[in-house]
Design a protein around this motif. Structure first.
Motif, PDB file in Angstrom:
ATOM      1  N   SER A   1      21.372  49.996  25.789  1.00  0.00           N
ATOM      2  CA  SER A   1      22.660  49.352  26.043  1.00  0.00           C
ATOM      3  C   SER A   1      22.494  47.825  26.037  1.00  0.00           C
ATOM      4  O   SER A   1      23.289  47.102  25.432  1.00  0.00           O
ATOM      5  CB  SER A   1      23.221  49.834  27.378  1.00  0.00           C
ATOM      6  OG  SER A   1      24.421  49.186  27.681  1.00  0.00           O
ATOM      7  N   CYS A   2      21.444  47.347  26.703  1.00  0.00           N
ATOM      8  CA  CYS A   2      21.190  45.899  26.749  1.00  0.00           C
ATOM      9  C   CYS A   2      20.872  45.341  25.365  1.00  0.00           C
ATOM     10  O   CYS A   2      21.262  44.225  25.036  1.00  0.00           O
ATOM     11  CB  CYS A   2      20.036  45.581  27.700  1.00  0.00           C
ATOM     12  SG  CYS A   2      20.528  45.659  29.432  1.00  0.00           S
ATOM     13  N   GLN A   3      20.163  46.123  24.568  1.00  0.00           N
ATOM     14  CA  GLN A   3      19.846  45.646  23.224  1.00  0.00           C
ATOM     15  C   GLN A   3      21.137  45.437  22.425  1.00  0.00           C
ATOM     16  O   GLN A   3      21.265  44.450  21.702  1.00  0.00           O
ATOM     17  CB  GLN A   3      18.919  46.624  22.522  1.00  0.00           C
ATOM     18  CG  GLN A   3      18.281  46.019  21.285  1.00  0.00           C
ATOM     19  CD  GLN A   3      17.083  46.801  20.835  1.00  0.00           C
ATOM     20  OE1 GLN A   3      17.148  48.021  20.712  1.00  0.00           O
ATOM     21  NE2 GLN A   3      15.994  46.106  20.580  1.00  0.00           N
ATOM     22  N   LYS A   4      22.111  46.330  22.605  1.00  0.00           N
ATOM     23  CA  LYS A   4      23.411  46.157  21.945  1.00  0.00           C
ATOM     24  C   LYS A   4      24.126  44.916  22.490  1.00  0.00           C
ATOM     25  O   LYS A   4      24.734  44.158  21.726  1.00  0.00           O
ATOM     26  CB  LYS A   4      24.276  47.403  22.119  1.00  0.00           C
ATOM     27  CG  LYS A   4      23.803  48.564  21.286  1.00  0.00           C
ATOM     28  CD  LYS A   4      24.645  49.797  21.524  1.00  0.00           C
ATOM     29  CE  LYS A   4      24.022  50.973  20.780  1.00  0.00           C
ATOM     30  NZ  LYS A   4      24.550  52.255  21.200  1.00  0.00           N
ATOM     31  N   ASN A   5      24.034  44.708  23.814  1.00  0.00           N
ATOM     32  CA  ASN A   5      24.630  43.493  24.395  1.00  0.00           C
ATOM     33  C   ASN A   5      24.037  42.244  23.762  1.00  0.00           C
ATOM     34  O   ASN A   5      24.753  41.290  23.446  1.00  0.00           O
ATOM     35  CB  ASN A   5      24.414  43.436  25.906  1.00  0.00           C
ATOM     36  CG  ASN A   5      25.125  44.522  26.668  1.00  0.00           C
ATOM     37  OD1 ASN A   5      24.510  45.251  27.440  1.00  0.00           O
ATOM     38  ND2 ASN A   5      26.431  44.664  26.453  1.00  0.00           N
ATOM     39  N   TYR A   6      22.735  42.249  23.580  1.00  0.00           N
ATOM     40  CA  TYR A   6      22.070  41.088  22.989  1.00  0.00           C
ATOM     41  C   TYR A   6      22.342  40.968  21.490  1.00  0.00           C
ATOM     42  O   TYR A   6      22.356  39.856  20.949  1.00  0.00           O
ATOM     43  CB  TYR A   6      20.572  41.071  23.335  1.00  0.00           C
ATOM     44  CG  TYR A   6      20.345  40.396  24.662  1.00  0.00           C
ATOM     45  CD1 TYR A   6      20.030  39.040  24.733  1.00  0.00           C
ATOM     46  CD2 TYR A   6      20.508  41.084  25.858  1.00  0.00           C
ATOM     47  CE1 TYR A   6      19.866  38.396  25.946  1.00  0.00           C
ATOM     48  CE2 TYR A   6      20.348  40.449  27.081  1.00  0.00           C
ATOM     49  CZ  TYR A   6      20.026  39.108  27.120  1.00  0.00           C
ATOM     50  OH  TYR A   6      19.877  38.465  28.330  1.00  0.00           O
ATOM     51  N   ASP A   7      22.604  42.089  20.804  1.00  0.00           N
ATOM     52  CA  ASP A   7      23.051  42.012  19.405  1.00  0.00           C
ATOM     53  C   ASP A   7      24.369  41.236  19.342  1.00  0.00           C
ATOM     54  O   ASP A   7      24.550  40.348  18.506  1.00  0.00           O
ATOM     55  CB  ASP A   7      23.254  43.410  18.809  1.00  0.00           C
ATOM     56  CG  ASP A   7      21.959  44.134  18.501  1.00  0.00           C
ATOM     57  OD1 ASP A   7      20.904  43.481  18.345  1.00  0.00           O
ATOM     58  OD2 ASP A   7      22.007  45.393  18.422  1.00  0.00           O
ATOM     59  N   TYR A   8      25.306  41.587  20.237  1.00  0.00           N
ATOM     60  CA  TYR A   8      26.601  40.896  20.286  1.00  0.00           C
ATOM     61  C   TYR A   8      26.425  39.431  20.673  1.00  0.00           C
ATOM     62  O   TYR A   8      27.073  38.546  20.109  1.00  0.00           O
ATOM     63  CB  TYR A   8      27.553  41.576  21.279  1.00  0.00           C
ATOM     64  CG  TYR A   8      27.963  42.979  20.903  1.00  0.00           C
ATOM     65  CD1 TYR A   8      28.378  43.290  19.617  1.00  0.00           C
ATOM     66  CD2 TYR A   8      27.944  43.994  21.847  1.00  0.00           C
ATOM     67  CE1 TYR A   8      28.765  44.584  19.276  1.00  0.00           C
ATOM     68  CE2 TYR A   8      28.324  45.285  21.519  1.00  0.00           C
ATOM     69  CZ  TYR A   8      28.725  45.580  20.231  1.00  0.00           C
ATOM     70  OH  TYR A   8      29.098  46.856  19.900  1.00  0.00           O
ATOM     71  N   ALA A   9      25.534  39.178  21.635  1.00  0.00           N
ATOM     72  CA  ALA A   9      25.300  37.803  22.079  1.00  0.00           C
ATOM     73  C   ALA A   9      24.745  36.957  20.936  1.00  0.00           C
ATOM     74  O   ALA A   9      25.193  35.823  20.711  1.00  0.00           O
ATOM     75  CB  ALA A   9      24.347  37.783  23.278  1.00  0.00           C
TER      76      ALA A   9
END
Length: 147
Positions: free
Chosen positions: A65-73
């Protein structure tokens, strides 16, 4: 020799100072945004490393989930570089707010079942860095006109 009135000279000084101030703040915004990009890129790589070594299924879920957050970031940070170049400071503020929110969303995903986030400092750093970029963009944004 042409005489320069005090008003004219003051106007030129203010104009030069304003141009320098904008350039200086744009440079500071670029430096801050570069630091934000480096932080997010490094954290994204760190998450990948943690995922490779994670054995707990819940931890894997949160890290994914965090990796997806960082993709968006990361996508938002890249957009923000374009916003600086085009002097679209309003979009810049909006986008860096989303970048900071991605770090907070990542951080809060670890709150379940008493798990401690392995990304606490990194998430806080990204949130703070995005706040700095947003503050600089707010200063650069032209004042609203009361017509």
């Amino acid at each position: 020799m042409k005489e320069i009135s005090r008003w004219s000279a003051s106007k030129e000084v203010v104009s030069l100072w304003s141009a320098y101030k904008e350039w200086d703040l744009v440079g500071l915004a670029n430096i801050s945004l570069d630091l934000t990009l480096r932080n997010a890129t490094d954290t994204h790589a760190f998450i990948s490393h943690l995922l490779e070594n994670a054995t707990d299924p819940a931890m894997k879920k949160w890290l994914n989930s965090c990796q997806k957050n960082y993709d968006y970031a990361l996508a938002g940070i890249r957009d923000t570089f374009r916003d600086i170049a085009s002097k679209d400071y309003e979009s810049m503020i909006f986008t860096v707010d989303i970048v900071g929110a991605q770090a907070l969303i990542c951080e809060h995903s670890f709150g379940e079942k008493g798990h401690k986030s392995p990304l606490n400092h990194r998430n806080n750093d990204l949130n703070r860095l995005s706040n700095i970029v947003g503050a600089i963009a707010s200063i650069l944004m032209p004042p609203e006109r009361d017509d």
